[in-house]
Design a protein around this motif. Structure first.
Motif, PDB file in Angstrom:
ATOM      1  N   SER A 269      29.996   0.226  41.424  1.00  0.00           N
ATOM      2  CA  SER A 269      29.733   1.528  42.026  1.00  0.00           C
ATOM      3  C   SER A 269      30.337   2.606  41.130  1.00  0.00           C
ATOM      4  O   SER A 269      31.037   2.289  40.157  1.00  0.00           O
ATOM      5  N   ARG A 270      30.063   3.858  41.433  1.00  0.00           N
ATOM      6  CA  ARG A 270      30.500   4.962  40.578  1.00  0.00           C
ATOM      7  C   ARG A 270      32.011   4.898  40.310  1.00  0.00           C
ATOM      8  O   ARG A 270      32.785   4.533  41.178  1.00  0.00           O
ATOM      9  N   GLY A 271      32.358   5.246  39.103  1.00  0.00           N
ATOM     10  CA  GLY A 271      33.779   5.197  38.728  1.00  0.00           C
ATOM     11  C   GLY A 271      34.236   3.794  38.357  1.00  0.00           C
ATOM     12  O   GLY A 271      35.417   3.529  38.170  1.00  0.00           O
ATOM     13  N   GLY A 272      33.265   2.873  38.218  1.00  0.00           N
ATOM     14  CA  GLY A 272      33.592   1.460  38.083  1.00  0.00           C
ATOM     15  C   GLY A 272      34.163   1.016  36.746  1.00  0.00           C
ATOM     16  O   GLY A 272      34.565  -0.139  36.603  1.00  0.00           O
ATOM     17  N   SER A 273      34.239   1.913  35.766  1.00  0.00           N
ATOM     18  CA  SER A 273      34.867   1.504  34.494  1.00  0.00           C
ATOM     19  C   SER A 273      36.327   1.131  34.722  1.00  0.00           C
ATOM     20  O   SER A 273      36.893   0.330  33.964  1.00  0.00           O
ATOM     21  N   ASP A 274      36.926   1.708  35.754  1.00  0.00           N
ATOM     22  CA  ASP A 274      38.307   1.333  36.113  1.00  0.00           C
ATOM     23  C   ASP A 274      38.396  -0.166  36.393  1.00  0.00           C
ATOM     24  O   ASP A 274      39.402  -0.802  36.083  1.00  0.00           O
TER      25      ASP A 274
ATOM     26  N   VAL B 145      35.893   2.198  27.673  1.00  0.00           N
ATOM     27  CA  VAL B 145      35.506   3.608  27.813  1.00  0.00           C
ATOM     28  C   VAL B 145      34.447   3.824  28.892  1.00  0.00           C
ATOM     29  O   VAL B 145      33.578   2.998  29.124  1.00  0.00           O
ATOM     30  N   SER B 146      34.549   4.979  29.520  1.00  0.00           N
ATOM     31  CA  SER B 146      33.506   5.480  30.419  1.00  0.00           C
ATOM     32  C   SER B 146      32.441   6.162  29.572  1.00  0.00           C
ATOM     33  O   SER B 146      32.613   6.343  28.370  1.00  0.00           O
ATOM     34  N   ALA B 147      31.392   6.626  30.226  1.00  0.00           N
ATOM     35  CA  ALA B 147      30.419   7.488  29.558  1.00  0.00           C
ATOM     36  C   ALA B 147      31.028   8.891  29.486  1.00  0.00           C
ATOM     37  O   ALA B 147      31.906   9.218  30.285  1.00  0.00           O
TER      38      ALA B 147
ATOM     39  N   GLY C  61      25.049   4.889  29.175  1.00  0.00           N
ATOM     40  CA  GLY C  61      26.064   5.915  28.900  1.00  0.00           C
ATOM     41  C   GLY C  61      27.313   5.296  28.309  1.00  0.00           C
ATOM     42  O   GLY C  61      27.846   5.744  27.283  1.00  0.00           O
ATOM     43  N   GLU C  62      27.797   4.240  28.932  1.00  0.00           N
ATOM     44  CA  GLU C  62      29.006   3.547  28.465  1.00  0.00           C
ATOM     45  C   GLU C  62      28.703   2.795  27.166  1.00  0.00           C
ATOM     46  O   GLU C  62      29.513   2.768  26.247  1.00  0.00           O
ATOM     47  N   TYR C  63      27.509   2.181  27.132  1.00  0.00           N
ATOM     48  CA  TYR C  63      27.129   1.365  25.973  1.00  0.00           C
ATOM     49  C   TYR C  63      27.186   2.198  24.686  1.00  0.00           C
ATOM     50  O   TYR C  63      27.864   1.839  23.720  1.00  0.00           O
TER      51      TYR C  63
ATOM     52  N   ILE D 176      27.142  12.483  31.690  1.00  0.00           N
ATOM     53  CA  ILE D 176      26.035  11.703  31.127  1.00  0.00           C
ATOM     54  C   ILE D 176      25.455  10.744  32.176  1.00  0.00           C
ATOM     55  O   ILE D 176      24.231  10.620  32.318  1.00  0.00           O
ATOM     56  N   THR D 177      26.339  10.092  32.932  1.00  0.00           N
ATOM     57  CA  THR D 177      25.838   9.129  33.932  1.00  0.00           C
ATOM     58  C   THR D 177      24.892   9.812  34.930  1.00  0.00           C
ATOM     59  O   THR D 177      23.864   9.258  35.305  1.00  0.00           O
ATOM     60  N   ASP D 178      25.247  11.025  35.346  1.00  0.00           N
ATOM     61  CA  ASP D 178      24.376  11.740  36.295  1.00  0.00           C
ATOM     62  C   ASP D 178      23.016  12.034  35.664  1.00  0.00           C
ATOM     63  O   ASP D 178      21.973  11.909  36.310  1.00  0.00           O
TER      64      ASP D 178
HETATM   65  N1  ASP Z   1      30.208   6.544  34.138  1.00  0.00           N
HETATM   66  C1  ASP Z   1      30.319   5.962  35.444  1.00  0.00           C
HETATM   67  C2  ASP Z   1      30.408   7.047  36.494  1.00  0.00           C
HETATM   68  O1  ASP Z   1      30.329   8.225  36.184  1.00  0.00           O
HETATM   69  C3  ASP Z   1      31.403   4.977  35.559  1.00  0.00           C
HETATM   70  C4  ASP Z   1      32.782   5.477  35.198  1.00  0.00           C
HETATM   71  O2  ASP Z   1      32.942   6.508  34.567  1.00  0.00           O
HETATM   72  O3  ASP Z   1      33.736   4.816  35.567  1.00  0.00           O
HETATM   73  O4  ASP Z   1      30.526   6.745  37.651  1.00  0.00           O
END
Ligand code: ASP
Length: 442
Positions: free
Chosen positions: A183-188, A37-39, A115-117, A50-52
């Motif tokens: 980097s951002r979006g890294g949950s992928d 899961v992402s945040a 956030g992810e945790y 949340i991450t922001d």
């Molecule tokens: N929460 C992080 C972000 O907003 C990572 C992710 O969602 O993949 O970049």
């Protein structure tokens, strides 16, 4: 029983309503055993991710400004979810621990990772799955580079102990145990690493769109969805700016030959886009030769002319040396007998064009230099173009009929893509012309 790894992005886990949809999706297929899961992301236009907010806390801490109210917003969102989902994970204790850590001025990576945790803890309780922290499983070196084999071994060993688990995306740690994020979006990327380690049948990436479109919908009206695309084709397209999936997520999945399926949490019936190796692309996307078109504006082309250049050794090496000195990435380097053109994005070049030109003049001694600015690059991609005569003729004809002047052409010998450079002002018109010829008219 098969194994599917399903990663849910920020909008799929933004609140109790979205999490309920997510749970339904997971429960529909018992193979969905490992969830990343992402945040929580935006719940509506204008909402905060949340991450922001967590990064904002860090900025306030750095500037000695109060951050309590911001953290309170974060805390309230998780508390509301805990109540909505009817789970009890002792969030207050976790929050108190994070607040304690915030007082020690921890790294931005640590703060962002929470956030992810927290979300993974909540989702694990909601699903009745084990929570498996990725802090010691996703391994980075001290420079922040992912250690892919070490990560694979650690994930394999840990996941063997869990029949079903929820893992937080986005972070891992360096050898000294400090939290490090992608980097951002890294949950992928986390999802792809888990899918590789567990040798999943498929890596599902659940988001808020039903996969990739053949062209940018802001340019082409109602473009067709891409049913299947190869990893390589996607690289060619993502390189030009597609943003549904973090591009570093492709590599681990490709290594293990795990197909990636982009799916829409808000439209789970739609089969989305399947990303696989070329040999496994089993749909012909409606018999179309091309898979997608992507592009971006604002490139600068520097064309260097020098008589007898082709017999002068080291000319291109010196060009690359200069770009290296300025730390500039080039996009393409088309050449002919006595010319080489360096295509760079305006962003990479910044305000250093004059300096770079001077370096070219001094160190390459060209007979002349021409500079063309405001060039847009358009990549037409499709592995079915390979060995098929007439594809480029058709493309150039379409552009000719649309009265688009082509400033540059570059085709890799893999024949999987044709890149054309046009003037910025012709960008949209050119994409529409290519799309119409290859998609609408076929
Ligand atoms: N929460 C992080 C972000 O907003 C990572 C992710 O969602 O993949 O970049």
């Amino acid at each position: 029983m098969g194994i599917k790894v399903a990663k849910f992005g920020g909008s799929s886990v933004a609140d109790g309503i979205q999490l309920t949809k997510t749970k339904q999706i997971i429960e529909q297929d018992p193979d969905r055993r490992y969830i990343v899961v992402s945040a929580p992301g935006k719940r509506y236009e204008g909402d905060n991710k949340i991450t922001d907010l967590l990064y904002l806390c860090k900025t306030h801490i750095e500037h000695n400004l109060p951050y309590d109210q911001i953290f309170q917003v974060v805390e309230d969102r998780y508390m509301a979810v805990e109540i909505n989902l009817g789970v009890d994970v002792d969030l207050l204790r976790h929050m108190a621990e994070i607040r304690d850590n915030l007082r020690q001025n921890p790294s931005a990576d640590y703060i962002a990772s929470r956030g992810e945790y927290l979300n993974a803890i909540l989702v694990a309780a909601f699903l009745g799955y084990d929570f498996v922290d990725t802090a010691n499983l996703i391994k980075f070196d001290y420079k922040g580079k992912i250690l892919i084999e070490e990560t694979d071994a650690a994930l394999k060993a840990e996941l063997a102990k869990h029949e079903r688990a929820v893992l937080p995306g986005f972070y891992g740690s360096t050898p000294d145990g400090k939290i490090k994020t992608f980097s951002r979006g890294g949950s992928d990327i986390t999802g792809a690493l888990v899918a590789r380690a567990i040798n999943a049948d498929v890596y599902e990436n659940w988001t808020d769109v039903s996969g990739f479109l053949m062209a940018d919908p802001r340019i082409v009206k109602n473009p067709k969805q891409i049913e299947t695309i190869s990893y390589k084709e996607l690289r060619e397209l993502s390189y030009m700016g597609a943003s549904v999936l973090h591009e570093d997520a492709i590599y681990p999945a490709r290594m293990a030959n795990v197909p990636i399926n982009i799916r829409n949490t808000n439209d789970p019936e739609d089969q989305g886009t399947m990303i696989t190796a070329e040999s496994q692309v089993d749909s012909d996307n409606g018999g179309r030769i091309i898979t997608g078109i992507a592009g971006s504006k604002d490139f600068t082309v520097v064309a260097l002319y020098k008589n007898m250049m082709s017999s002068e050794r080291g000319f291109v090496r010196r060009i690359l040396g200069i770009l290296d000195d300025y730390d500039i990435n080039f996009e393409h380097l088309p050449s002919s007998i006595d010319t080489v053109s360096v295509v760079m994005s305006k962003k990479a070049l910044g305000d250093r064009l004059d300096e770079v030109l001077e370096a070219f003049r001094q160190r390459l001694q060209p007979d002349s230099i021409d500079v063309f600015e405001n060039i847009a690059l358009i990549a037409t991609v499709g592995h079915r173009m390979t060995y098929r005569p007439g594809v480029s003729a058709k493309l150039f004809n379409a552009l000719g009929e649309a009265k688009v002047n082509i400033r540059m052409i570059d085709q890799g010998s893999s024949e999987m893509n044709i890149i054309v450079g046009v003037e910025n002002k012709d960008f949209e018109k050119a994409i529409r012309a290519i799309y119409d010829t290859f998609v609408e008219e076929e």
